[in-house]
Design an enzyme around this catalytic site. Structure first.
Site, PDB file in Angstrom:
ATOM      1  N   ASP A 221     -11.560  10.369  -3.658  1.00 12.93           N
ATOM      2  CA  ASP A 221     -12.804  11.148  -3.580  1.00 12.93           C
ATOM      3  C   ASP A 221     -12.814  12.227  -4.663  1.00 12.93           C
ATOM      4  OD1 ASP A 221     -10.576  12.397  -2.145  1.00 12.93           O
ATOM      5  OD2 ASP A 221     -11.983  14.050  -1.933  1.00 12.93           O
TER       6      ASP A 221
ATOM      7  N   GLU B 170       4.857   4.882   3.669  1.00 12.76           N
ATOM      8  CA  GLU B 170       4.304   6.157   4.134  1.00 12.76           C
ATOM      9  C   GLU B 170       5.468   7.090   4.448  1.00 12.76           C
ATOM     10  OE1 GLU B 170       1.196   7.740   4.661  1.00 12.76           O
ATOM     11  OE2 GLU B 170       2.589   9.298   5.302  1.00 12.76           O
TER      12      GLU B 170
ATOM     13  N   LYS C 121      -5.010  22.101  -7.125  1.00 16.23           N
ATOM     14  CA  LYS C 121      -4.683  23.274  -7.951  1.00 16.23           C
ATOM     15  C   LYS C 121      -3.939  22.820  -9.211  1.00 16.23           C
ATOM     16  CE  LYS C 121      -4.434  26.783  -4.406  1.00 16.23           C
ATOM     17  NZ  LYS C 121      -3.534  27.429  -3.466  1.00 16.23           N
TER      18      LYS C 121
ATOM     19  N   ASP D 170      -2.812  12.087  -2.126  1.00 15.58           N
ATOM     20  CA  ASP D 170      -3.018  13.544  -2.064  1.00 15.58           C
ATOM     21  C   ASP D 170      -3.450  14.050  -3.448  1.00 15.58           C
ATOM     22  OD1 ASP D 170      -2.275  13.467   0.574  1.00 15.58           O
ATOM     23  OD2 ASP D 170      -0.203  14.077   0.216  1.00 15.58           O
TER      24      ASP D 170
ATOM     25  N   GLU E  33       0.857  -1.190   0.000  1.00 14.15           N
ATOM     26  CA  GLU E  33       0.000   0.000   0.000  1.00 14.15           C
ATOM     27  C   GLU E  33       0.892   1.238   0.000  1.00 14.15           C
ATOM     28  OE1 GLU E  33      -2.814   0.737   3.210  1.00 14.15           O
ATOM     29  OE2 GLU E  33      -3.679   2.419   2.095  1.00 14.15           O
TER      30      GLU E  33
HETATM   31  C1  LIG Z   1      -4.805  11.698   1.958  1.00  9.40           C
HETATM   32  S1  LIG Z   1      -3.809  10.632   2.895  1.00  9.40           S
HETATM   33  C2  LIG Z   1      -4.607   9.038   2.701  1.00  9.40           C
HETATM   34  C3  LIG Z   1      -4.122   8.030   3.683  1.00  9.40           C
HETATM   35  C4  LIG Z   1      -4.745   6.620   3.538  1.00  9.40           C
HETATM   36  N1  LIG Z   1      -4.415   6.032   2.269  1.00  9.40           N
HETATM   37  C5  LIG Z   1      -6.234   6.694   3.709  1.00  9.40           C
HETATM   38  O1  LIG Z   1      -6.941   6.563   2.692  1.00  9.40           O
HETATM   39  O2  LIG Z   1      -6.690   6.864   4.849  1.00  9.40           O
HETATM   40  C6  LIG Z   1      -2.393  10.448   1.866  1.00  9.40           C
HETATM   41  C7  LIG Z   1      -1.247   9.780   2.591  1.00  9.40           C
HETATM   42  O3  LIG Z   1      -0.194   9.546   1.674  1.00  9.40           O
HETATM   43  C8  LIG Z   1       1.024   9.994   2.241  1.00  9.40           C
HETATM   44  N2  LIG Z   1       1.842  10.393   1.102  1.00  9.40           N
HETATM   45  C9  LIG Z   1       1.580  11.379   0.235  1.00  9.40           C
HETATM   46  N3  LIG Z   1       2.490  11.415  -0.738  1.00  9.40           N
HETATM   47  C10 LIG Z   1       3.358  10.401  -0.462  1.00  9.40           C
HETATM   48  C11 LIG Z   1       4.516   9.917  -1.106  1.00  9.40           C
HETATM   49  N4  LIG Z   1       4.954  10.471  -2.249  1.00  9.40           N
HETATM   50  N5  LIG Z   1       5.170   8.865  -0.563  1.00  9.40           N
HETATM   51  C12 LIG Z   1       4.727   8.299   0.592  1.00  9.40           C
HETATM   52  N6  LIG Z   1       3.625   8.717   1.235  1.00  9.40           N
HETATM   53  C13 LIG Z   1       2.949   9.750   0.725  1.00  9.40           C
HETATM   54  C14 LIG Z   1       0.635  11.136   3.146  1.00  9.40           C
HETATM   55  O4  LIG Z   1       1.604  11.365   4.146  1.00  9.40           O
HETATM   56  C15 LIG Z   1      -0.683  10.628   3.695  1.00  9.40           C
HETATM   57  O5  LIG Z   1      -0.501   9.836   4.848  1.00  9.40           O
END
Ligand SMILES: C[S@@+](CC[C@H](N)C(=O)[O-])C[C@H]1O[C@@H](n2cnc3c(N)ncnc32)[C@H](O)[C@@H]1O
Length: 204
Positions: free
Chosen positions: A144, A58, A112, A108, A33
């Site tokens: 989403d 993560e 924008k 994420d 994941e």
């Molecule tokens: C919007 S959160 C969603 C977390 C989880 N997948 C959920 O659905 O509850 C996005 C997660 O991805 C991590 N993240 C974002 N870009 C990342 C990257 N390039 N490499 C590792 N983690 C990343 C962020 O720190 C965050 O914990």
């Protein structure tokens, strides 16, 4: 002497691929994941699927510590976490074709326009996924964000070696932390899955 395993992967090198045989006590299919957040999904999935090894990637320390906490509380031997950037992990640390599935849930969205280049899934991503996946492996996607969802579908539809498939209902039923939050606000989950061509190792 009995071998000791760590829930959080201690990287001995950031240039050499991981030796997966040292991470898990059982040699069984691996699923990854990317951006596993607080590990709500991956810990529950690991609990339900003891015959699969699960690795959460993560970049935030506080969140990967939650994976450690959940994995320890549940006594999971098939769950590991690594604190690193997802694309780097796929390109340099995961041995080629080691994963039976990639799970990417609510990455994420960078809404924008000028920030879209930061999105994890862009036109270069299917090549990374192809490198990471074993033949017949699948990328499971949830978001989403309608614009990001469209981009996800466009890049995988353009990659001829991937075909759109259904997400199994039992997998879809395991929600992520962000998903629960969005769904509670009435925002639905947009879900897609793309399978890499080739026969799975178990012959399916
Ligand atoms: C919007 S959160 C969603 C977390 C989880 N997948 C959920 O659905 O509850 C996005 C997660 O991805 C991590 N993240 C974002 N870009 C990342 C990257 N390039 N490499 C590792 N983690 C990343 C962020 O720190 C965050 O914990």
């Amino acid at each position: 002497m009995e071998k000791q395993y760590q829930l959080l992967v201690q990287l001995s090198s950031i240039v050499k691929p991981l030796d997966l045989t040292t991470l898990f006590p059982q040699n069984q299919p691996l699923e990854v994941e990317l951006g596993c957040g607080d590990a709500s999904f991956i810990a529950e999935y690991a609990r339900c699927q003891p015959a699969i090894n699960l690795l959460g990637v993560e970049r935030l320390l506080g969140r990967i510590q939650k994976l450690h906490r959940k994995g320890s509380q549940l006594g999971l031997t098939n769950l590991r976490g690594v604190r690193i950037e997802s694309a780097y992990f796929l390109q340099y640390l995961l041995p080629p074709h080691a994963a039976a599935a990639l799970h990417i849930y609510f990455p994420d969205p960078w809404p924008k326009k000028k920030h879209r280049r930061h999105r994890l899934i862009h036109e270069g991503f299917p090549a990374l996924a192809r490198l990471a996946l074993a033949p017949g492996g699948t990328v499971f996607l949830r978001t989403d964000d309608a614009d990001y969802f469209q981009q996800m579908n466009e890049v995988f539809s353009a990659a001829r070696e991937f075909a759109s498939v259904e997400t199994p209902a039992a997998l879809a039923a395991i929600k992520t932390d962000f998903e629960r939050g969005f769904n509670a606000q009435g925002i639905p989950t947009l879900r897609a899955a793309y399978q890499l061509e080739g026969r799975k190792q178990n012959g399916e």
